[in-house]
Structure formats: C-alpha cells, structure tokens
Design a protein around this motif. Structure first.
Motif, PDB file in Angstrom:
ATOM      1  N   LEU A  98       0.817  -1.210   0.000  1.00  0.00           N
ATOM      2  CA  LEU A  98       0.000   0.000   0.000  1.00  0.00           C
ATOM      3  C   LEU A  98       0.850   1.259   0.000  1.00  0.00           C
ATOM      4  N   LEU A  99       1.958   1.242   0.742  1.00  0.00           N
ATOM      5  CA  LEU A  99       2.867   2.396   0.733  1.00  0.00           C
ATOM      6  C   LEU A  99       3.422   2.606  -0.679  1.00  0.00           C
ATOM      7  N   ASP A 100       3.748   1.511  -1.345  1.00  0.00           N
ATOM      8  CA  ASP A 100       4.256   1.589  -2.713  1.00  0.00           C
ATOM      9  C   ASP A 100       3.186   2.128  -3.666  1.00  0.00           C
ATOM     10  N   ILE A 101       1.949   1.647  -3.506  1.00  0.00           N
ATOM     11  CA  ILE A 101       0.851   2.128  -4.350  1.00  0.00           C
ATOM     12  C   ILE A 101       0.619   3.613  -4.139  1.00  0.00           C
ATOM     13  N   TYR A 237      -4.352  -2.940   4.750  1.00  0.00           N
ATOM     14  CA  TYR A 237      -5.408  -2.103   4.179  1.00  0.00           C
ATOM     15  C   TYR A 237      -5.135  -0.639   4.457  1.00  0.00           C
ATOM     16  N   ALA A 238      -5.703   0.204   3.589  1.00  0.00           N
ATOM     17  CA  ALA A 238      -5.596   1.649   3.750  1.00  0.00           C
ATOM     18  C   ALA A 238      -6.988   2.233   3.902  1.00  0.00           C
ATOM     19  N   LEU A 239      -7.102   3.222   4.801  1.00  0.00           N
ATOM     20  CA  LEU A 239      -8.331   3.979   4.987  1.00  0.00           C
ATOM     21  C   LEU A 239      -8.077   5.395   4.481  1.00  0.00           C
ATOM     22  N   SER A 240      -8.994   5.926   3.700  1.00  0.00           N
ATOM     23  CA  SER A 240      -8.790   7.250   3.110  1.00  0.00           C
ATOM     24  C   SER A 240     -10.122   7.833   2.676  1.00  0.00           C
ATOM     25  N   SER A 241     -10.075   8.982   2.050  1.00  0.00           N
ATOM     26  CA  SER A 241     -11.284   9.526   1.425  1.00  0.00           C
ATOM     27  C   SER A 241     -11.646   8.626   0.236  1.00  0.00           C
ATOM     28  N   PRO A 242     -12.904   8.611  -0.178  1.00  0.00           N
ATOM     29  CA  PRO A 242     -13.285   7.808  -1.347  1.00  0.00           C
ATOM     30  C   PRO A 242     -12.498   8.193  -2.598  1.00  0.00           C
ATOM     31  N   ALA A 243     -12.174   9.481  -2.755  1.00  0.00           N
ATOM     32  CA  ALA A 243     -11.446   9.930  -3.943  1.00  0.00           C
ATOM     33  C   ALA A 243     -10.043   9.346  -3.990  1.00  0.00           C
ATOM     34  N   VAL A 244      -9.361   9.347  -2.837  1.00  0.00           N
ATOM     35  CA  VAL A 244      -8.020   8.751  -2.773  1.00  0.00           C
ATOM     36  C   VAL A 244      -8.097   7.258  -3.004  1.00  0.00           C
ATOM     37  N   ALA A 245      -9.063   6.601  -2.361  1.00  0.00           N
ATOM     38  CA  ALA A 245      -9.201   5.148  -2.524  1.00  0.00           C
ATOM     39  C   ALA A 245      -9.466   4.781  -3.981  1.00  0.00           C
ATOM     40  N   ILE A 251      -4.478   1.818  -9.385  1.00  0.00           N
ATOM     41  CA  ILE A 251      -3.054   1.508  -9.509  1.00  0.00           C
ATOM     42  C   ILE A 251      -2.715   0.104  -9.020  1.00  0.00           C
ATOM     43  N   ARG A 252      -3.387  -0.364  -7.987  1.00  0.00           N
ATOM     44  CA  ARG A 252      -3.004  -1.651  -7.379  1.00  0.00           C
ATOM     45  C   ARG A 252      -3.158  -2.793  -8.394  1.00  0.00           C
ATOM     46  N   GLN A 253      -2.341  -3.812  -8.216  1.00  0.00           N
ATOM     47  CA  GLN A 253      -2.385  -4.969  -9.106  1.00  0.00           C
ATOM     48  C   GLN A 253      -3.682  -5.759  -8.916  1.00  0.00           C
ATOM     49  N   PRO A 254      -4.233  -6.332 -10.000  1.00  0.00           N
ATOM     50  CA  PRO A 254      -5.402  -7.193  -9.838  1.00  0.00           C
ATOM     51  C   PRO A 254      -5.047  -8.396  -8.952  1.00  0.00           C
ATOM     52  N   PHE A 255      -5.947  -8.798  -8.117  1.00  0.00           N
ATOM     53  CA  PHE A 255      -5.744  -9.963  -7.246  1.00  0.00           C
ATOM     54  C   PHE A 255      -4.494  -9.817  -6.376  1.00  0.00           C
ATOM     55  N   ASN A 256      -4.264  -8.607  -5.854  1.00  0.00           N
ATOM     56  CA  ASN A 256      -3.038  -8.405  -5.072  1.00  0.00           C
ATOM     57  C   ASN A 256      -3.120  -9.012  -3.676  1.00  0.00           C
ATOM     58  N   VAL A 257      -4.299  -9.468  -3.273  1.00  0.00           N
ATOM     59  CA  VAL A 257      -4.443 -10.201  -2.012  1.00  0.00           C
ATOM     60  C   VAL A 257      -5.016 -11.573  -2.341  1.00  0.00           C
ATOM     61  N   SER A 258      -4.355 -12.619  -1.881  1.00  0.00           N
ATOM     62  CA  SER A 258      -4.738 -13.975  -2.253  1.00  0.00           C
ATOM     63  C   SER A 258      -6.051 -14.406  -1.600  1.00  0.00           C
ATOM     64  N   ARG A 259      -6.625 -15.447  -2.135  1.00  0.00           N
ATOM     65  CA  ARG A 259      -7.875 -15.995  -1.602  1.00  0.00           C
ATOM     66  C   ARG A 259      -7.716 -16.375  -0.130  1.00  0.00           C
TER      67      ARG A 259
END
Length: 365
Positions: A98-101, A237-245, A251-259
């Motif tokens: 998330l920091l990288d994103i 996870y990151a919490l932010s305004s809806p616009a930032v989220a 930007i985040r990769q698809p499926f960046n968190v596994s099942r």
C-alpha cells in the motif's frame, strides 16, 4: 549511451535491497544451530487466532480459483470495524504494498517526500524508486519532531507526501492525538499525510481514524502482519477519502491479495479476544524485559509497540554473538543506529533465553 539496463531514475541505483530479519532456516544452515529463537521481525509470538486456521482450511479446495479481486467481504468487515464506508478502503499485499501504491499514485520525479529520521526505512526507498527528493527530518528524543517536519514542508513547496509512523518503527515512540491533529491541520491540502499504524493494536490509543472525518488529505495504513499474526500471508489495508481510494484501486495490481489471505484476515478481524490477549501478553513481557535491561545496565527507549530498541556497546559484535548462540534480534546500523539493537517482545520462554544469552555474552566481555 542508454541501454535496456538504464533505470528510469538515477536514484534507483542508490537503493540497496531491503534487509529483512534473518530467517530461522538461514541461521540453522549458517551456524548449525538447531534451537533458534527469533526476536527480529516483530511477529506475533502467540501465532494467530484459531479462527484463522479454520478459515484457511475452508479455502483449500478453492486454490485453483482466483480470489475476489475487489475483496468484497473483507472490505465490508473492515468498514464495519472502522465505522467507515467500504469505498474508503484499499486492500494490499501487506502494508508495504500500500505504501508503494501510494507513492506510485501521487509522487512524481519533481516532488518531495518528507519523513522522520529513524522512521521505517521503506519511506526513503519509495522516494528513490519514484526519482523524487526525500527530506529526512532529525528526530526529537528518537521521536517525530512535528514542528521540524512542518518547517520542512514549508521550506519545500513541492512536498507531495509526508510519512508518519505511529507508533514508530524502530524506536517505538508514539505521538499524541492533539499534536498530530494540529500537524495535519497545518498541512496544505495538496500534501498527503500518510499515517502508518502497523502497530496500532498494541497501543489502541494511537488510533487516529477520526482524522479521516475531518481531513481529505489523510491516509491511514494498517496491516494484519503484526498483532493479527498473518505476516506469512501478506495482507494490509488503507483507509482514506473515497477519492483517494478510487485512485489507489486503479493503480493496485489485480488480485493483489490472495484468496487465503482474504479469508484469513476476515476471520482474524472477528476475534478481538485474541488481539486483547496479544496486547496483554505483550505488555507483561515488555515490562519484564525492561526490568532485565535495567539490571544489565542497558538503556532502552520506552516502546508503544511490540519491540524494544536497546542501546548496547559494540552492538554489531553482540548481535553476532547472539546469532552464534541461536538468538536472532535486529541490528539497526542501517538506520544510523549502530549502537542499538531492536528486540521483538516474545513469549516468556523466548525472552528468558534472550536475557540469559545476553547476560552470558556481556559477562564474557
């Protein structure tokens, strides 16, 4: 002459690979030690909630299937837990992801990132990866000097992002709500203030969730790797305004968190009794370690996380001696703290092993 090996930014050549805590398996190979205690990576020595084990087991028959790329159920659980809309949540492959994103979403090569001396080393790495200018602000008693950081932002009008770890890693220091709110209020709306709350469960009073209701330029980043005991699964996870989220989720990769990680994190969140047990155990053992360090004549920084930074003469040699006897702690020379070691608070048996080994080493000297 340019070649395919020419990096996008010269600053990338200044980067060194991130040094993780030495793995147990590596120590066994190098020194032939069979009984190893690892107190280096701020992992939860109690493991994880039994709810997690069950959740993982239920997913084993679905490993051929991609996870839900949106992480719907985990987002809903986090939304309820944090009293926030699911539209304000971004999931990551650990908080580092998330920091990288965040950096890739908002920081360009002409921009400036401000952070504190003795803060998480990844912040400076992110600036270099983006070709940005990084400003490291000297600490005040090993903690964030918010007045100096505010001045750094004023002196550098191209500042785009400020990182604040609270509690801080590796020093364990914590900022008061009032001071942090005043700092955020003083920031230009164009500066994103990223609050890294990886250790919030160990000091619930460090929760600054309320700032999101007041400021759109605040992002809070948290992880399941520490108190929740899911370091091996990588989910944050990151919490932010809806616009930032919205931008982060582009930007985040698809499926960046596994099942498995999605299911495990959702299950872990439901067991707050385990988190309370973790917090109480950590506090009890930390107080015990503090007494032992006092008895050994070793200075330390009062910590609000699950580790203690200890000052020790010839820390490099002491760290090597500990490794040879099967005890892994974290040397801090990479942070400019060559006379300090960071010790993760373990269970009673592991902490006793550390102190006995340390006592033996110091007496031999």
């Amino acid at each position: 002459m340019l070649s395919p090996l020419t990096p996008a930014y010269d600053s990338i050549l200044e980067l060194a690979p991130y040094q993780t805590g030495k793995p147990v398996e590596e120590l066994k190979r190098e020194y032939g030690v069979s009984d190893v205690v690892k107190l280096a990576s701020n992992e939860n020595p109690l493991g994880c909630s039994p709810h997690v084990t069950l959740a993982i087991t239920e997913q084993l028959g679905q490993l051929a299937r991609y996870p839900d790329g949106n992480g719907y159920y985990l987002k809903q659980a986090l939304a309820d837990f944090n009293n926030i809309s699911a539209k304000c949540i971004t999931l990551g492959n650990g908080s580092d992801d998330l920091l990288d994103i965040l950096a890739r979403s908002f920081v360009g090569s002409d921009d400036v990132i401000v952070y504190s001396q003795y803060a998480f080393i990844v912040y400076s790495m992110l600036a270099k990866m983006q070709g940005a200018t990084d400003i490291e602000v000297p600490t005040q008693r090993f903690g964030h000097d918010l007045a100096a950081m505010r001045q750094a932002v004023e002196d550098n009008p191209k500042t785009k992002m400020v990182f604040i770890a609270n509690p801080n890693n590796p020093t364990g220091t914590m900022l008061e709500h009032k001071a942090l709110r005043e700092f955020v209020a003083s920031m230009p709306a164009s500066v994103l203030v990223v609050l890294d709350e990886a250790y919030i469960e160990y000091s619930p009073e460090s929760n600054n969730r309320a700032l999101l209701d007041e400021f759109d330029n605040v992002v809070i980043v948290r992880t399941f790797s520490k108190a929740y005991g899911l370091a091996g699964l990588r989910v944050g996870y990151a919490l932010s305004s809806p616009a930032v989220a919205d931008l982060l989720n582009r930007i985040r990769q698809p499926f960046n968190v596994s099942r498995i990680a999605l299911a495990a994190a959702e299950a872990a969140l439901t067991d707050q009794d385990f988190i309370e047990k973790t917090r109480v155990s950590n506090l009890e053992q930390m107080r015990w370690l503090e007494k032992q360090f006092d008895a050994l004549g070793l200075a330390f920084i009062k910590s609000h996380a699950n580790f203690i930074m200890v000052e020790i003469e010839d820390a490099v040699a002491i760290n090597q001696a500990l490794l040879e006897q099967g005890v892994i702690v974290r040397p801090l020379a990479g942070y400019g703290l060559s006379d300090w070691l960071r010790v993760t608070v373990g269970v009673a048996e592991d902490n006793l092993r550390l102190i006995d080994t340390l006592h033996s080493i110091l007496n031999d000297d």
